[in-house]
Design an enzyme around this catalytic site. Structure first.
Site, short mmCIF file in Angstrom:
data_model
loop_
_atom_site.label_atom_id
_atom_site.label_comp_id
_atom_site.label_asym_id
_atom_site.label_seq_id
_atom_site.Cartn_x
_atom_site.Cartn_y
_atom_site.Cartn_z
N ARG A 313 43.06 39.70 39.91
CA ARG A 313 41.84 38.90 39.79
C ARG A 313 40.60 39.79 39.94
NH1 ARG A 313 40.20 33.30 39.50
NH2 ARG A 313 42.34 32.67 39.18
N GLU A 696 35.91 27.95 45.05
CA GLU A 696 35.67 29.37 45.31
C GLU A 696 34.37 29.93 44.70
OE1 GLU A 696 39.71 29.89 43.75
OE2 GLU A 696 39.89 31.50 45.20
#
Ligand code: MTE
Ligand code: MOS
Length: 756
Positions: A313, A696
């Site tokens: 990520r 997030e």
């Protein structure tokens, strides 16, 4: 049946009242239901790395109140609770981090278990420990990697009009959820095992219990009522505690409770990964990026955990909102003798984005351009693809959000005002920065992107919803309640969201990647659609104005089933890690933030004066919940980037293992002016109710605070390039101010020479 939309309405969190009155229960509150429960306490290794040479538990057994000591000999199945690689022995022969539990004592009281643990005799042979990323690299100590993601050709970047190299050290972060890890397990009447666990992933808790006990998963049931915060820290790190509780109950036949104290939770559980990034970048005269190389080294700690997808990520988010024309990214996961670092809000994305923002600011100051101009010039445009070949859907939103926010925050006017302020203040300087966010939504492991639901309607028209997601305070259950109410056309109060249980919806994914509502909400909506079809058929034969409850009763009498399972899988996502190409994300969430700070040059202390945020939440299902997520996520990011510093001493002992030594954000860190807005007319038709994930993405808006601090530090000097490691604690800021002032002192005569 009438449609009374409750999705999109600002309803309070479904447990808000319980949260403030104390009526909302958490896993450890449930211990009162088990009068004969045993309490567990670990024997902690006093070394970061050592061999266990001998173990004598007999002195502990003579401690009054001690019932038994759990050791490797008690494990009927596999004595390991590690996710993915199965590399986390419950009873290690080789200690891999300071404080690692070696065995567990069960007592009638917690006190008895603790006294017993002190009596266990363990002989260790200490071994050298690797405690930093630098040492791991030097020793070739890696858990995994290197991974590579590349696009274009970086071979020519050294020849760019502006070329520079640098390094950024990024600190980790403790989750500091208010509720520490906790699990209670007991034998059910068939001899199987049931457990309450504070976990984002009940299905994995079930899997680990079945693995450790060597029994099929059907004999294990796990429930999560709610969590008092998780933030990624209970995605897999909850496994060992529930495994010990299950093993304890397996051995003794009595319920067993494992609850970590704050000090234990700090010492034993993983954190956000610290990173080291080494980069080189080339730009043209106007600040347009020509190419960039970044090598990431993450500090994975002692076991693999989720370090691979977290690193990926970081690689995926090294572009943030910018087109990287030529790019070469590599990443390796260092093995160190520390806790196993794990998921934390953003999941590697924040680290990747911090590095590109660092590079852009460095470039801007080298070219004497305002950083916001350099950022803007590098934005993705409609039709652009990422460095892994995914089309950037709705790329125009980056620019739209940016321009809206610059206007609503009066960016240009305040820039001038700050310049004036700085001219008139020698020891206090202000700084301003605007930074964007683009965050990919979906698990990058394709198979996780599925969800199930089980919706039950009773004959009186009341509804129970079961789904695979867990509630950690983020408001998932509130959104699900709203989606189900609209899905069935009933008022919000008619819908009850049940605790998450593995025997209601099987094989679920962790509630993570911000996709909780996207996945579970869509599964619930699917179940509701099926029920509506059935109920509408029944209602068609009834007089106009028949109530929902009457239709349900009529359906029952007609022998129409009043329950349905729902299912959802995210369409069209895939990624080939070897080729580094694919479409790992269903869509992107966008946002931007403007922050203004003031620094005290004597101390390096700063105040966050104002933050303005514009967040793309699509068409919000639950605006109050989303507002809370944006505000909370941002402040948590501010903590990570400016306050929270993990310090391990030379023995590998975490020196900052409590709120007294680890500085958390609190009321005083909330910006004095704090404006949060949502992008309007932003519905995404490909997501449930047109909404977008929000859990997030806001964390990374805190990068605006780091950049505003840098802007203010630069004002103490000549505005030239400067850097400091993250977090930008007052000490670091103080030394950066000193360095900036010195740079000015050196730079001034040279400029004068040039002018002559
Ligand atoms: N908000 C609260 N209050 N508590 C939490 O633990 N976890 C965050 C975020 N917001 C968290 C939170 C993390 S890490 C994720 S991935 C998402 O919530 C998960 O929930 P969602 O998918 O429902 O957004
Ligand atoms: Mo969140 S870090 O994906 O649990």
């Amino acid at each position: 049946m009438s449609r009374m939309r409750v999705a999109g309405k600002p309803v309070p969190h479904e447990s808000a009242r319980g949260h403030v009155t104390g009526e909302a229960l958490y896993t450890d509150d449930l211990v009162l239901r088990f009068p004969n429960v045993l309490h567990a306490w670990p024997v902690l290794a006093p070394h970061a790395h050592a061999l266990v040479k001998s173990l004598d538990i007999s002195p502990a057994l003579s401690q009054s109140g001690v019932v038994t000591v759990l050791t490797a000999a008690d494990v009927p199945g596999e004595g390991d609770s590690g996710s993915n690689r199965h590399d986390e022995p419950l009873f290690p022969a080789e200690v891999m981090y300071h404080h690692q539990p070696v065995v567990w004592v069960l007592g009638e009281t917690l006190e008895a278990a603790r006294l017993g643990a002190e009596r266990v005799l363990v002989e260790y042979e200490p071994l050298p420990a690797i405690l930093t990323i630098e040492d791991a690299i030097a020793a070739g100590s890696f858990l995994s990697g290197p991974f590579k993601l590349a696009d274009g050709d970086v071979s020519g970047i050294e020849a760019s009009p502006l070329y520079f190299e640098g390094e950024l050290i990024i600190g980790g972060q403790e989750h500091f959820y208010l509720e520490t890890h906790c699990a209670i397990a007991w034998r059910d009447e068939t001899g199987g095992v049931a457990a309450h666990s504070s976990t984002q992933h009940p299905a994995e808790a079930q899997e680990v219990i079945s693995r450790v006990l060597g029994i099929p998963r059907s004999r294990v049931a796990v429930e999560c009522l709610r969590m008092g915060g998780a933030f990624g820290g209970k995605e897999v790190q909850s496994n060992p505690w529930v495994a010990i509780a299950a093993l304890g109950t397996w051995k003794t036949g009595r319920p067993v409770r494992v609850r970590l104290t704050r000090a234990l939770d700090f010492a034993l559980t993983g954190k956000r990964h610290p990173f080291l990034a080494c980069y080189s970048a080339g730009f043209d005269q106007d600040g347009r990026l020509q190419g960039v190389r970044i090598s990431y080294y993450s500090d994975g700690g002692w076991s693999l955990d989720l370090s691979e997808p977290i690193l990926w990520r970081a690689l995926f988010h090294s572009d943030n909102t910018y087109k990287l024309p030529n790019v070469e990214l590599t990443g390796s996961i260092c093995r160190t003798h520390k806790t196993s670092q794990t998921a934390f809000r953003g999941f590697g994305g924040p680290q990747g984005m911090l590095v590109i923002e660092e590079i852009l600011d460095q470039a801007a100051r080298r070219l004497s351009l305002p950083p916001e101009v350099v950022r803007e010039r590098n934005f993705y445009r409609e039709g652009d693809c990422t460095h892994y070949g995914q089309l950037v859907k709705d790329a125009d939103r980056i620019e739209t959000i940016w321009q809206h926010l610059k206007i609503s925050s009066e960016f240009d006017r305040r820039r001038k005002e700050i310049e004036r302020f700085n001219e008139h203040h020698v020891h206090h300087k202000r700084g301003l920065a605007i930074t964007p966010v683009k965050f990919g939504i979906s698990f990058t492991a394709q198979f996780f992107n599925q969800a199930g639901a089980l919706v039950l309607i009773y004959r009186d028209g009341s509804v129970q919803v079961n789904h695979g997601g867990t509630e950690m305070g983020q408001g998932l259950h509130t959104k699900i309640q709203q989606i189900a109410a609209d899905g069935l056309g009933v008022p919000l109060e008619a819908v009850r969201v049940m605790p998450t249980r593995t025997d209601k919806v099987p094989n679920t994914s962790a509630t993570a990647a911000s996709a909780g509502t996207d996945l579970n909400g869509a599964a619930v909506a699917d179940a509701c659609r099926q029920l509506c079809v059935r109920l509408n058929e029944v209602a068609a034969g009834l007089p106009e104005g028949t109530s929902f409850a009457q239709v349900c009763e009529a359906a029952y009498r007609k022998r129409v089933p009043l329950f349905a399972q729902g299912y959802y899988r995210t369409p069209d996502i895939h990624f080939d890690p070897k080729a580094g190409r694919g479409k790992p994300f269903h869509y992107f969430a966008y946002a931007a933030a403007v922050s203004e700070v003031e620094i005290d040059g004597f101390t390096g202390e700063y105040r966050l004066l104002r933050t303005d945020i514009l967040e793309d939440v699509g068409e919000s299902v639950s605006p109050i919940v989303d507002l809370g997520q944006v505000e909370g996520g941002f402040i948590q990011g501010v903590g990570w980037l400016t306050l929270e510093e993990l310090v391990w001493n030379a023995q590998g002992h975490l020196a900052t293992a409590g709120a007294s030594t680890y500085k958390l954000p609190s009321w005083s860190e909330i910006p004095e002016v704090f404006n949060v807005d949502f992008l309007e007319r932003a519905a995404d038709p490909t997501v449930v109710m047109g909404s977008k994930a929000v859990g997030e993405p806001p964390l990374m808006l805190a990068i605006s605070v780091r950049e505003a601090i840098r802007d203010a530090v630069a004002a103490f000097g000549d505005g030239g390039p400067l850097t400091f490691a993250s977090p930008a604690t007052p000490e670091r800021v103080f030394f950066a101010v000193q360095a900036a002032r010195t740079a000015k002192a050196i730079a001034t005569p040279i400029k004068e020479v040039m002018r002559q």
